[in-house]
Design a protein around this motif. Structure first.
Motif, short mmCIF file in Angstrom:
data_model
loop_
_atom_site.label_atom_id
_atom_site.label_comp_id
_atom_site.label_asym_id
_atom_site.label_seq_id
_atom_site.Cartn_x
_atom_site.Cartn_y
_atom_site.Cartn_z
N GLU A 14 13.98 5.96 0.04
CA GLU A 14 12.91 6.77 0.63
C GLU A 14 13.00 6.71 2.15
O GLU A 14 13.71 5.89 2.74
CB GLU A 14 11.54 6.28 0.15
CG GLU A 14 11.28 6.57 -1.31
CD GLU A 14 9.84 6.32 -1.71
OE1 GLU A 14 9.31 7.11 -2.52
OE2 GLU A 14 9.24 5.34 -1.22
N MET A 15 12.23 7.61 2.80
CA MET A 15 12.21 7.69 4.25
C MET A 15 10.89 7.17 4.80
O MET A 15 9.81 7.59 4.38
CB MET A 15 12.39 9.15 4.71
CG MET A 15 12.36 9.34 6.22
SD MET A 15 13.81 8.67 7.05
CE MET A 15 14.97 10.05 6.77
N LEU A 16 10.98 6.22 5.74
CA LEU A 16 9.82 5.69 6.45
C LEU A 16 9.79 6.26 7.86
O LEU A 16 10.80 6.25 8.57
CB LEU A 16 9.90 4.16 6.53
CG LEU A 16 8.89 3.49 7.49
CD1 LEU A 16 7.47 3.60 6.95
CD2 LEU A 16 9.26 2.03 7.73
N LEU A 17 8.63 6.75 8.28
CA LEU A 17 8.39 7.11 9.67
C LEU A 17 7.49 6.05 10.28
O LEU A 17 6.39 5.78 9.77
CB LEU A 17 7.71 8.48 9.78
CG LEU A 17 7.18 8.86 11.17
CD1 LEU A 17 8.30 8.96 12.20
CD2 LEU A 17 6.39 10.17 11.11
N THR A 23 0.83 -1.21 0.00
CA THR A 23 0.00 0.00 0.00
C THR A 23 0.86 1.26 0.00
O THR A 23 0.60 2.19 -0.75
CB THR A 23 -0.94 0.01 1.21
OG1 THR A 23 -1.78 -1.15 1.18
CG2 THR A 23 -1.81 1.26 1.22
N GLY A 24 1.87 1.31 0.86
CA GLY A 24 2.73 2.49 0.97
C GLY A 24 3.76 2.61 -0.13
O GLY A 24 4.27 3.71 -0.38
N GLY A 25 4.08 1.51 -0.80
CA GLY A 25 5.01 1.56 -1.91
C GLY A 25 6.41 2.02 -1.53
O GLY A 25 7.10 2.65 -2.35
N LEU A 26 6.87 1.71 -0.32
CA LEU A 26 8.20 2.15 0.11
C LEU A 26 9.27 1.60 -0.83
O LEU A 26 9.31 0.41 -1.13
CB LEU A 26 8.47 1.67 1.54
CG LEU A 26 9.81 2.12 2.14
CD1 LEU A 26 9.82 3.63 2.40
CD2 LEU A 26 10.10 1.35 3.44
N ALA A 27 10.16 2.49 -1.26
CA ALA A 27 11.22 2.12 -2.19
C ALA A 27 12.58 2.46 -1.59
O ALA A 27 12.69 3.26 -0.67
CB ALA A 27 11.03 2.85 -3.53
N ALA A 46 16.37 -3.42 5.18
CA ALA A 46 16.76 -4.47 4.24
C ALA A 46 16.41 -4.09 2.81
O ALA A 46 17.09 -4.49 1.86
CB ALA A 46 16.08 -5.79 4.62
N ALA A 47 15.35 -3.29 2.64
CA ALA A 47 14.92 -2.85 1.31
C ALA A 47 15.66 -1.61 0.84
O ALA A 47 15.40 -1.12 -0.26
CB ALA A 47 13.41 -2.58 1.32
N GLY A 48 16.58 -1.08 1.66
CA GLY A 48 17.38 0.07 1.24
C GLY A 48 16.77 1.41 1.56
O GLY A 48 17.22 2.44 1.04
N ALA A 49 15.75 1.45 2.43
CA ALA A 49 15.12 2.72 2.81
C ALA A 49 15.80 3.28 4.05
O ALA A 49 16.58 2.61 4.72
CB ALA A 49 13.64 2.51 3.08
N ARG A 50 15.50 4.53 4.37
CA ARG A 50 15.92 5.15 5.61
C ARG A 50 14.73 5.13 6.57
O ARG A 50 13.57 5.09 6.13
CB ARG A 50 16.41 6.58 5.39
CG ARG A 50 17.60 6.68 4.45
CD ARG A 50 18.09 8.11 4.33
NE ARG A 50 18.69 8.55 5.58
CZ ARG A 50 18.41 9.72 6.18
NH1 ARG A 50 17.52 10.55 5.65
NH2 ARG A 50 19.00 10.05 7.31
N ASP A 74 8.50 9.94 3.27
CA ASP A 74 7.82 9.45 2.06
C ASP A 74 6.66 8.54 2.42
O ASP A 74 5.60 8.58 1.79
CB ASP A 74 8.80 8.68 1.18
CG ASP A 74 9.93 9.55 0.67
OD1 ASP A 74 9.68 10.35 -0.26
OD2 ASP A 74 11.06 9.44 1.19
N VAL A 75 6.87 7.68 3.44
CA VAL A 75 5.83 6.75 3.89
C VAL A 75 5.73 6.87 5.40
O VAL A 75 6.75 6.89 6.10
CB VAL A 75 6.15 5.30 3.49
CG1 VAL A 75 5.08 4.34 4.03
CG2 VAL A 75 6.25 5.16 1.98
N ILE A 76 4.49 6.94 5.91
CA ILE A 76 4.26 7.03 7.35
C ILE A 76 3.33 5.89 7.74
O ILE A 76 2.22 5.77 7.21
CB ILE A 76 3.64 8.38 7.74
CG1 ILE A 76 4.58 9.53 7.35
CG2 ILE A 76 3.33 8.42 9.23
CD1 ILE A 76 3.98 10.91 7.53
N LEU A 77 3.78 5.04 8.65
CA LEU A 77 2.96 3.96 9.19
C LEU A 77 2.41 4.42 10.54
O LEU A 77 3.16 4.59 11.50
CB LEU A 77 3.78 2.68 9.35
CG LEU A 77 2.99 1.44 9.79
CD1 LEU A 77 1.95 1.06 8.74
CD2 LEU A 77 3.94 0.26 10.06
N ASP A 78 1.10 4.63 10.60
CA ASP A 78 0.49 5.26 11.78
C ASP A 78 -0.47 4.30 12.46
O ASP A 78 -1.44 3.85 11.86
CB ASP A 78 -0.25 6.53 11.36
CG ASP A 78 -0.88 7.26 12.55
OD1 ASP A 78 -0.51 6.95 13.69
OD2 ASP A 78 -1.73 8.13 12.31
#
Length: 328
Positions: free
Chosen positions: A147-150, A140-144, A168-172, A213-217
């Motif tokens: 990109e930055m995940l919160l 759903t979030g399409g984290l690549a 592991a996927a190379g995101a921050r 870029d992606v926020i998991l809330d």
């Protein structure tokens, strides 16, 4: 060897606190063609279990009786249409209920094989969190990569899994947690930035890092507006719970101007074929991270199945980091 005719499960007759949990013996249901019977080494305890115990998260109508959404162990029997699992195979499984048990019936499509070097007890902490993170952060979030995940609750089951999978996927990753000790755990697992939300403003830190870029809330409440404000243009905000409430007042103008996506999902009520599709994607993409050690279940505490109430008391306290497991 004949199979047992009964098993122990954890039920709640009347919603309430941890003391409402009872361990009872029930007849073992007949195994359907597309199901497996797992002799459990451990069962995972998750936040939705506590909501169900309190009466706020009713199970789907066709869910097995009892608390529990995940387990790990060895296959005891397989249904007539199941050809990939045989007795003795080491597996973990996502279930819609009845996971707190010494014998768990699971759909074969929601069951995953385990590498030989993965601890069978610790593996019980994988299914619910891995399925949730994969479905919400990656699909759903399409984290690549890049990109930055919160992620909030970085020291909890979902948080510790999300940090490791994103790295592991190379995101921050920016993670929040409720103590300096929990922040140190987040950084040990790979978080680039960890914020103690009790002593600092995570929104200021995320802005200083350039936005998310992606926020998991899983918090909701006034976090929803903060997320709209700190998301990067084109950002994706994914709701999976509302610990501070689902009824909020927000200004959606910035959502439009920044071309944001605000969405959400639940996992438990998804159809079996959808969960099987998720499991196949996880086995292809995430399981190699498990084999290389980039993803490892983070376990804080184990309790006997007979003391499930104590496990829930620890979960309710918020004083845990990583997964809580029950040992049948």
């Amino acid at each position: 060897m004949s199979l047992p005719q009964s098993h122990r499960i954890a039920i709640v007759h009347k919603p309430g606190g941890p003391e409402a949990i009872e361990i009872v013996e029930r007849p073992l249901a007949l195994l359907r063609d597309d199901e497996v019977l797992i002799r459990t080494a451990a069962c995972g305890v998750n936040r939705p279990d506590t909501f169900e115990r309190m009466g706020f998260y009713p199970p789907p109508p066709d869910a097995p009786e009892g608390l529990g959404l995940e387990c790990a162990g060895e296959i005891a029997a397989a249904g007539a249409a199941v050809d990939r699992f045989k007795p003795g195979d080491r597996v973990c499984a996502l279930v819609t209920g009845g996971g707190y048990s010494d014998l768990v019936i699971a759909k074969a499509g929601s069951t995953l094989p385990l590498p030989d070097d993965i601890d069978l007890v610790a593996a019980a902490g994988l299914p619910e969190t891995v399925f949730t993170v994969w479905a919400n952060v990656f699909e759903t979030g399409g984290l690549a990569a890049g990109e930055m995940l919160l992620v909030h609750g970085g020291a909890g089951g979902i948080g510790t899994t999300a940090i490791q999978m994103a790295k592991a996927a190379g995101a921050r990753v920016i993670a929040t947690a409720g103590s300096d000790k929990k922040c140190r755990l987040c950084r040990r697992l790979g978080a680039d930035v960890a914020i103690n939300y009790r002593t600092g403003d995570f929104a200021d830190t995320v802005r200083a890092e350039g936005g998310a870029d992606v926020i998991l809330d899983m918090v909701g409440g006034d976090y929803v507006q903060k997320h709209i404000d700190i998301a990067k243009p084109g950002g994706r905000i994914v709701q999976i719970a509302f610990l501070q409430g689902s009824r909020v007042e927000v200004d959606l103008m910035r959502l439009m101007l920044k071309r944001l996506t605000l969405t959400g999902s639940t996992l438990r009520a998804r159809p079996d074929d959808e969960k099987a599709r998720l499991a196949a994607a996880i086995e292809t993409t995430v399981w190699p991270w498990l084999e290389t050690g980039q993803l490892q279940p983070e376990v804080q505490a184990t309790f006997p199945l007979s003391d499930a109430s104590a496990a829930h008391r620890l979960m309710d306290s918020g004083d845990h980091a990583g997964k809580i497991l029950l040992i049948p």
